[in-house]
Design an enzyme around this catalytic site. Structure first.
Site, short mmCIF file in Angstrom:
data_model
loop_
_atom_site.label_atom_id
_atom_site.label_comp_id
_atom_site.label_asym_id
_atom_site.label_seq_id
_atom_site.Cartn_x
_atom_site.Cartn_y
_atom_site.Cartn_z
N THR A 258 0.84 -1.19 0.00
CA THR A 258 0.00 0.00 0.00
C THR A 258 0.87 1.24 0.00
O THR A 258 1.98 1.23 0.54
CB THR A 258 -0.93 0.03 1.23
OG1 THR A 258 -0.12 -0.05 2.41
CG2 THR A 258 -1.90 -1.14 1.21
N GLY A 259 0.38 2.29 -0.62
CA GLY A 259 1.10 3.55 -0.68
C GLY A 259 0.23 4.68 -0.19
O GLY A 259 -0.84 4.46 0.38
N ALA A 260 0.69 5.89 -0.41
CA ALA A 260 0.00 7.07 0.11
C ALA A 260 -1.40 7.20 -0.48
O ALA A 260 -2.32 7.61 0.21
CB ALA A 260 0.83 8.32 -0.18
N VAL B 225 -1.33 -1.96 -4.53
CA VAL B 225 -1.07 -2.87 -5.62
C VAL B 225 -1.51 -4.27 -5.20
O VAL B 225 -1.17 -4.74 -4.11
CB VAL B 225 0.42 -2.87 -6.03
CG1 VAL B 225 0.71 -4.00 -7.01
CG2 VAL B 225 0.79 -1.54 -6.64
N LYS C 115 -2.37 -1.88 -10.02
CA LYS C 115 -2.29 -0.70 -9.16
C LYS C 115 -3.68 -0.06 -9.11
O LYS C 115 -4.23 0.33 -10.13
CB LYS C 115 -1.27 0.28 -9.75
CG LYS C 115 -0.94 1.48 -8.88
CD LYS C 115 0.25 2.21 -9.49
CE LYS C 115 0.70 3.38 -8.65
NZ LYS C 115 1.93 4.00 -9.17
N ASP D 243 14.89 8.83 -10.80
CA ASP D 243 14.95 8.19 -9.48
C ASP D 243 15.49 6.77 -9.60
O ASP D 243 14.95 5.83 -9.01
CB ASP D 243 13.56 8.19 -8.84
CG ASP D 243 13.63 7.92 -7.32
OD1 ASP D 243 14.70 8.16 -6.72
OD2 ASP D 243 12.62 7.47 -6.75
N LYS E 260 17.69 3.76 -8.70
CA LYS E 260 18.34 3.30 -7.47
C LYS E 260 18.10 1.79 -7.37
O LYS E 260 17.22 1.25 -8.04
CB LYS E 260 17.75 4.01 -6.25
CG LYS E 260 16.25 3.86 -6.11
CD LYS E 260 15.72 4.69 -4.96
CE LYS E 260 14.20 4.57 -4.88
NZ LYS E 260 13.65 5.37 -3.78
N ASN F 234 14.62 0.19 -7.09
CA ASN F 234 13.75 0.18 -8.27
C ASN F 234 14.20 -0.84 -9.31
O ASN F 234 13.70 -0.82 -10.43
CB ASN F 234 13.72 1.58 -8.92
CG ASN F 234 12.93 2.58 -8.08
OD1 ASN F 234 12.14 2.19 -7.24
ND2 ASN F 234 13.17 3.85 -8.32
N ASP G 293 8.98 1.70 -11.28
CA ASP G 293 8.73 2.95 -10.57
C ASP G 293 9.03 4.19 -11.41
O ASP G 293 10.15 4.69 -11.43
CB ASP G 293 9.52 3.00 -9.26
CG ASP G 293 9.03 4.12 -8.33
OD1 ASP G 293 8.33 5.02 -8.82
OD2 ASP G 293 9.33 4.07 -7.14
N THR H 132 16.29 10.46 -4.70
CA THR H 132 16.65 9.85 -3.43
C THR H 132 18.08 10.27 -3.10
O THR H 132 18.96 10.14 -3.95
CB THR H 132 16.54 8.31 -3.54
OG1 THR H 132 15.21 7.99 -3.95
CG2 THR H 132 16.83 7.64 -2.21
#
Length: 360
Positions: free
Chosen positions: A29-31, A35, A50, A142, A144, A147, A163, A182
């Site tokens: 879960t995200g803000a 998913v 999603k 982003d 990294k 991801n 992502d 990040t």
């Protein structure tokens, strides 16, 4: 090749998504979304969906539309693909390719044997994918290790970039200058709040290559201001004893990507032609013990929001193989739970995420 005028040609199927997909368990879960692992009824193929409540999109529409516009155009073997979009009165559903091989660091730790050559092959796949994005006028912004996910559990599985919540289409707006990303992977020009370009992705690939060869980040400090100061000056070292057995060619490759001046920094094309990638200079000595020990020390799982909960996918697929797909707990948020929103909402205020601890 540019994304052009059809950025929003993706709009959406209005049939009920559950007529075509059987929802299984929540992967994270995200803000403002979650998913879900789902099975396509017609083919029994597993996907990740999603699910975004429209209420949660109020004021954030441009973020999610940017992510969809980017994803809809991308078709590359090393990039997680967006397959379908459904819309109901209350939700938007993005049907994504499921990658089930787990996270980059986990796989390295699990290996008994790991070499520069392995790292070189990983970086080559990342460079191929990012070159494809750059050729389309897309900057990821982003990149990294969190991801980067393996496509399958196979030993020779390819790596996948996920992502796209912070991705930017070059030329679709003004010159990029928003400070986002990040901390440990952000290029100096971003922190300096200067206009920047696709060269920021090449810097991040250099940082990833550095970590793949030693297990710790090139820049580290508990104090963000000091961390940023290191990055702004491009101050990093190939510390002994961690780099003693790493080839000069590998170090040369990293130095060309982690150039403070973006105009002097290697492009993806140039990096792909470097002997450490295209030649035979990457050593085949086993560096697993040192690298895996440093990864464990410097990248505690609890400190990171994952690209998605790969552990849950792997667990579910194992249950399917055992014929017990209805058993076992669903994923709990917090156990490697994902930032399923791709950071788009949280990053709109230009806040930076946490950084790994020092190896010391």
């Amino acid at each position: 090749m540019s994304l052009g005028d059809d950025c929003h040609a993706w709009k959406k199927k209005t049939t009920d998504v559950k007529d075509q997909y059987d929802f299984k368990e929540v992967l994270g879960t995200g803000a403002f979304s979650e998913v879900v692992l789902a099975e396509e009824l017609k083919t029994m193929r597993l996907v990740a969906i999603k699910c975004i409540p429209k209420k949660a999109l109020e004021g954030k529409e441009s973020n999610i539309e940017n992510e969809i516009a980017v994803l809809h155009k991308i078709k590359h073997a090393n990039i997680v693909s967006l397959e379908e979009i459904f819309e109901s009165k209350s939700h938007l559903y993005l049907v994504m390719q499921l990658v089930s091989g787990g996270e980059l660091f986990d796989r390295i730790i699990e290996k008994g044997f790991y070499t520069e050559k392995d790292a070189s092959k990983l970086i080559q796949q990342i460079l191929d994918a990012v070159k494809y994005l750059h050729d389309m006028g897309i900057v990821h912004r982003d990149l990294k290790p969190e991801n980067l996910l393996y496509d399958s559990m196979d030993e020779d599985s390819k790596i996948m970039i996920s992502d796209f919540g912070l991705s930017k289409i070059e030329g679709s707006d003004s010159v990029m200058s928003t400070a986002c990303g990040t901390p440990g992977y952000v290029a100096p020009e971003v922190l300096a709040q200067k206009p920047y370009s696709k060269a920021v992705d090449c810097w991040s690939i250099g940082v990833i290559a550095y970590i793949l060869l030693c297990g710790y980040p090139p820049f580290y400090d508990e104090n963000d201001a000091k961390l940023f100061e290191q990055i702004l000056k491009a101050e990093y070292e190939f510390d002994s004893p961690y780099w003693d057995d790493i080839s000069d060619s590998a170090k040369d490759f990293i130095v060309h990507l982690m150039q403070k001046d973006p105009n002097a920094r290697y492009t993806c094309d140039q990096a792909l032609q470097h002997p450490w990638i295209a030649g035979d200079t990457a050593l085949e000595k086993n560096i697993h013990e040192s690298v895996s020990a440093q990864i464990k020390k410097n990248f505690a799982k609890s400190k990171w929001k994952q690209a998605f909960n790969a552990t849950a996918v792997v667990r579910h697929m194992r249950r399917l193989q055992l014929g017990t797909s209805n058993e076992g707990p669903t994923t709990q948020a917090g156990e490697g739970s994902q930032d399923v929103d791709g950071g788009a909402d949280s990053m709109s205020n230009c806040t930076f995420r946490c950084h790994p601890t020092s190896r010391v």
